[in-house]
Design an enzyme around this catalytic site. Structure first.
Site, PDB file in Angstrom:
ATOM      1  N   ILE A 133      26.267  28.510 -38.305  1.00  0.00           N
ATOM      2  CA  ILE A 133      26.459  27.900 -39.624  1.00  0.00           C
ATOM      3  C   ILE A 133      25.515  28.522 -40.653  1.00  0.00           C
ATOM      4  O   ILE A 133      25.917  28.900 -41.749  1.00  0.00           O
ATOM      5  CB  ILE A 133      26.213  26.372 -39.571  1.00  0.00           C
ATOM      6  CG1 ILE A 133      27.113  25.711 -38.518  1.00  0.00           C
ATOM      7  CG2 ILE A 133      26.403  25.751 -40.948  1.00  0.00           C
ATOM      8  CD1 ILE A 133      28.581  25.731 -38.844  1.00  0.00           C
TER       9      ILE A 133
ATOM     10  N   SER B 110      31.559  13.839 -44.165  1.00  0.00           N
ATOM     11  CA  SER B 110      32.314  12.604 -43.938  1.00  0.00           C
ATOM     12  C   SER B 110      31.649  11.439 -44.659  1.00  0.00           C
ATOM     13  O   SER B 110      30.489  11.520 -45.068  1.00  0.00           O
ATOM     14  CB  SER B 110      32.419  12.303 -42.439  1.00  0.00           C
ATOM     15  OG  SER B 110      31.278  11.597 -41.991  1.00  0.00           O
ATOM     16  N   GLY B 111      32.387  10.342 -44.781  1.00  0.00           N
ATOM     17  CA  GLY B 111      31.864   9.142 -45.426  1.00  0.00           C
ATOM     18  C   GLY B 111      31.418   8.079 -44.454  1.00  0.00           C
ATOM     19  O   GLY B 111      31.266   6.910 -44.834  1.00  0.00           O
TER      20      GLY B 111
ATOM     21  N   GLY C 125      22.184  20.705 -34.218  1.00  0.00           N
ATOM     22  CA  GLY C 125      22.117  19.945 -35.454  1.00  0.00           C
ATOM     23  C   GLY C 125      21.749  20.789 -36.651  1.00  0.00           C
ATOM     24  O   GLY C 125      21.935  22.009 -36.664  1.00  0.00           O
ATOM     25  N   GLU C 126      21.224  20.109 -37.668  1.00  0.00           N
ATOM     26  CA  GLU C 126      20.799  20.764 -38.896  1.00  0.00           C
ATOM     27  C   GLU C 126      19.521  20.105 -39.400  1.00  0.00           C
ATOM     28  O   GLU C 126      19.423  18.873 -39.418  1.00  0.00           O
ATOM     29  CB  GLU C 126      21.870  20.639 -40.001  1.00  0.00           C
ATOM     30  CG  GLU C 126      23.223  21.242 -39.669  1.00  0.00           C
ATOM     31  CD  GLU C 126      23.229  22.761 -39.705  1.00  0.00           C
ATOM     32  OE1 GLU C 126      22.231  23.353 -40.166  1.00  0.00           O
ATOM     33  OE2 GLU C 126      24.246  23.345 -39.276  1.00  0.00           O
TER      34      GLU C 126
ATOM     35  N   CYS D 268      25.924  22.775 -32.239  1.00  0.00           N
ATOM     36  CA  CYS D 268      25.728  23.462 -30.966  1.00  0.00           C
ATOM     37  C   CYS D 268      25.753  22.475 -29.812  1.00  0.00           C
ATOM     38  O   CYS D 268      25.952  21.270 -29.978  1.00  0.00           O
ATOM     39  CB  CYS D 268      24.376  24.189 -30.978  1.00  0.00           C
ATOM     40  SG  CYS D 268      24.168  25.311 -32.378  1.00  0.00           S
TER      41      CYS D 268
ATOM     42  N   ASP E 280      17.046  27.297 -39.674  1.00  0.00           N
ATOM     43  CA  ASP E 280      16.279  26.060 -39.527  1.00  0.00           C
ATOM     44  C   ASP E 280      15.696  25.876 -38.125  1.00  0.00           C
ATOM     45  O   ASP E 280      14.746  25.125 -37.937  1.00  0.00           O
ATOM     46  CB  ASP E 280      17.136  24.846 -39.887  1.00  0.00           C
ATOM     47  CG  ASP E 280      18.442  24.763 -39.095  1.00  0.00           C
ATOM     48  OD1 ASP E 280      18.810  25.756 -38.440  1.00  0.00           O
ATOM     49  OD2 ASP E 280      19.101  23.712 -39.144  1.00  0.00           O
TER      50      ASP E 280
ATOM     51  N   ARG F  10      26.199  28.118 -29.204  1.00  0.00           N
ATOM     52  CA  ARG F  10      25.987  28.145 -30.647  1.00  0.00           C
ATOM     53  C   ARG F  10      27.280  28.182 -31.453  1.00  0.00           C
ATOM     54  O   ARG F  10      28.174  28.962 -31.161  1.00  0.00           O
ATOM     55  CB  ARG F  10      25.130  29.352 -31.043  1.00  0.00           C
ATOM     56  CG  ARG F  10      24.747  29.326 -32.531  1.00  0.00           C
ATOM     57  CD  ARG F  10      23.969  30.543 -32.951  1.00  0.00           C
ATOM     58  NE  ARG F  10      23.531  30.412 -34.338  1.00  0.00           N
ATOM     59  CZ  ARG F  10      23.110  31.415 -35.098  1.00  0.00           C
ATOM     60  NH1 ARG F  10      23.036  32.637 -34.586  1.00  0.00           N
ATOM     61  NH2 ARG F  10      22.746  31.214 -36.354  1.00  0.00           N
TER      62      ARG F  10
END
Length: 632
Positions: A53, A364-365, A76-77, A2, A100, A50
């Site tokens: 997710i 991602s790494g 975020g998460e 967001c 969350d 927003r």
């Protein structure tokens, strides 16, 4: 994922201009195309965009507690929200959603500023507590999610997920932060907590800002977490037994989503490791993977990506970038809002563009090189540090300092003959030497580039102060862990994570970073340096743990990176664009640079005598910023 924004009246309770805040928030609609929300009351306005997710049907923001006197806007998460929800319900809190975001509101009610200690995730959020008359801004430990703020002369505090949100305010002060120009031409970005603007800041990773309207305004950031490299080291048995299992758990909690999920797959060690673990965790269906290839073999890793995709039978999507794909140059200044000189932002933008056609969330790494000692410069730094130990500073400084001045800059020569930077670094201590190694333009080049006016504004300031400040907090005598700490505080957040956030959010794509899970970082920081770099092999322990999961040539081939052919671009198809930017009235009228030196860099590069591509790209991006953002 967001975008958040807000305006707080520090000195009064007058109404916030609603139309201004709505206009500011609209500028970050790419961060959240699914919904927007606002809350206005005396002295404050909160705004949110927003990207849905989790709990798609609910969790509209701003989100409130049961009594409506605590509100949050959140980007975020929070990966441990289910456990926190259970704990908070047991403490008497009543939840009305299944996502969350509401966890943050009740955690604030329960623990106050210490709520951040309970969150595991990536986040930037703002909480308004009406009863306490407090605004609480917080950013995640590693700096995955951004947060900017600025204090206007009128006493209004602005905050937002991107700089463009703040600069859109009609009273925003666009006075330049001159030390930021020195930092930019050193690092290619402006390190936290500063920005290119004098009165605008980034909230540091692992920090929060608490503004209490009942007390005199205090905009002092408070640190709540730091990487600690001083803890007792792990044994070889512990590393072998736990390295992948702990990473698998960090991957697992990042695979929760109510929308299509996948992963970036470059064909490098880190992204391949993430995909391997995802495939093992998600055995009921193929993992979605995305990669970008280049039609120039010197920069192309697509064959390696395909090799991993075939091994794990992923649902693989690949795209190809033309060697002359430089059409994004005009977009970059608008994307990053301040000078930003990592040219890999272009292929990163393209891979995010590709991924968004197939998924809404991608793992991602990023972070593996910083965490496990993967950069080649780390090995060079250790060799240089050994040489410093053999020779006293009183001898080293005059000897290597002189060699660094007289030795030619042999860009065309084999690497072992390109010793100018090494000589310069050996004349310095470890921190200054590493800053010299990391610099796009070294101190002598910046001195030649900057005008007398800019040098006067700098008043002797040099970017090495950024490294010195962080080194004072590193809490380690280990030479490898010191530079890992420096990179995590500067390059990782200022360059890598900034690049990925803006490029992904431009396409409304959420990117999750398992290797930067703070619990995993805390554990991995205890791996002995001798296991991270062993027999001149970087990321040794990490690679060894993956030998039964990935092919040998994926793990032990030469690192390529995500580069673009700048040197040939500037001598060919981008020659005219570069020349126009360097000769622009805006750059000349700024009074910041030595125009004769700029032309010298240009002519030497065009002739093939020198490779000044990094410096010229940095100048080009500054010119684009200056023209677009300052209207010059």
């Amino acid at each position: 994922m967001c975008g958040i924004a807000g305006i707080l009246q520090l000195n009064n309770t007058s109404q916030v201009n609603q139309s201004v805040l709505k206009m500011m928030n609209t500028l970050q609609s790419h961060r959240g195309p699914d919904d927007d929300g606002y809350h206005f009351e005396a002295g404050i306005g909160l705004a949110h965009r927003r990207l849905s997710i989790i709990d798609i049907a609910g969790s509209h923001q701003p989100l409130f507690n049961e009594t409506g006197d605590v509100a949050v806007v959140f980007n975020g998460e929070i990966y441990n929200f289910a456990e926190l929800t259970t704990e908070l319900k047991a403490r008497g809190h009543i939840f009305s959603t299944h996502g969350d975001t509401e966890t943050i509101v009740h955690a604030w009610e329960e623990w106050g500023v210490d709520c951040v200690q309970h969150f595991r995730g990536m986040f930037a959020f703002a909480i308004w507590d009406r009863n306490k008359q407090q605004l609480f801004l917080a950013r995640d430990r590693m700096g995955i999610k951004p947060l900017f703020y600025s204090l206007l002369p009128s006493g209004e505090l602005l905050f937002g997920s991107e700089l463009k949100v703040l600069t859109a305010h009609p009273e925003f002060d666009k006075s330049l932060y001159y030390q930021g120009i020195e930092d930019y031409f050193t690092f290619g970005y402006i390190p936290e907590p500063r920005s290119i603007y004098a009165n605008t800041y980034k909230l540091n990773p692992g920090h929060y800002l608490l503004i209490d309207k009942t007390q005199p305004a205090n905009l002092q950031q408070t640190q709540y977490w730091d990487i600690d490299f001083s803890q007792a080291v792990l044994t070889e048995q512990q590393v072998k037994a736990e390295l992948l299992e702990r990473l698998k758990e960090a991957v697992d909690i990042r695979m929760i989503a109510e929308v299509p999920l996948g992963a970036f797959l470059s064909g490098g060690v880190d992204s391949s490791a993430i995909v391997a673990l995802m495939a093992q965790l998600q055995q009921d269906k193929a993992v979605n993977t995305c990669s970008i290839g280049f039609d120039d073999q010197q920069f192309d890793e697509s064959d390696y990506a395909s090799q991993v995709a075939n091994q794990y039978q992923t649902n693989h999507h690949s795209g190809m970038v033309d060697r002359n794909d430089f059409s994004l140059i005009d977009k970059l200044a608008a994307l990053y809002d301040e000078p930003y000189a990592d040219s890999s932002a272009m292929p990163t933008y393209r891979v995010c563009q590709l991924a968004r056609k197939h998924v809404t969330v991608a793992l991602s790494g990023d972070g593996g090189d910083e965490l496990f000692g993967g950069y080649r410069r780390y090995r060079y730094q250790l060799h240089e540090d050994k040489m410093r130990g053999f020779m006293p500073q009183a001898i080293r400084q005059p000897l290597f300092g002189t060699l660094g001045k007289v030795y030619p800059k042999l860009d065309w020569a084999p690497r072992f003959l390109r010793a100018k930077t090494t000589f310069q670094s050996l004349a310095m201590n470890a921190v200054s030497g590493y800053c010299n190694t990391m610099s796009i333009m070294r101190a002598d080049a910046r001195a030649a580039l900057f005008s007398p006016k800019l040098k006067q504004q700098l008043a002797g300031y040099q970017s090495v102060e950024v490294f010195k400040r962080h080194a004072d907090n590193a809490n380690t005598d280990d030479p490898l862990k010191l530079v890992q700490y420096l990179d995590m505080k500067t390059y990782l957040v200022g360059d890598i994570l900034t690049k990925v956030d803006r490029a992904s959010m431009a396409h409304s794509l959420e990117v999750r970073v398992p290797l930067l899970d703070h619990k995993y970082v805390e554990w991995a920081s205890r791996i002995p340096s001798s296991m991270n770099i062993s027999a001149n092999e970087g990321k040794a322990a990490f690679k060894q743990s993956l030998e039964s999961h990935l092919p040998h040539d994926i793990l032990y081939r030469k690192k390529m990176g995500f580069a673009v052919p700048l040197a040939s671009w500037f001598r060919g198809p981008l020659k005219q664009t570069l020349q126009q930017a360097l000769n622009s009235e805006a750059l000349a009228d700024s009074g910041l640079f030595n125009q004769h030196y700029i032309q010298q860099l240009y002519q030497q590069h065009i002739s093939g005598k020198r490779d000044h591509s990094s410096a010229l790209w940095t100048l080009l991006m500054f010119s684009q910023f200056y023209r677009q953002q300052l209207g010059q």
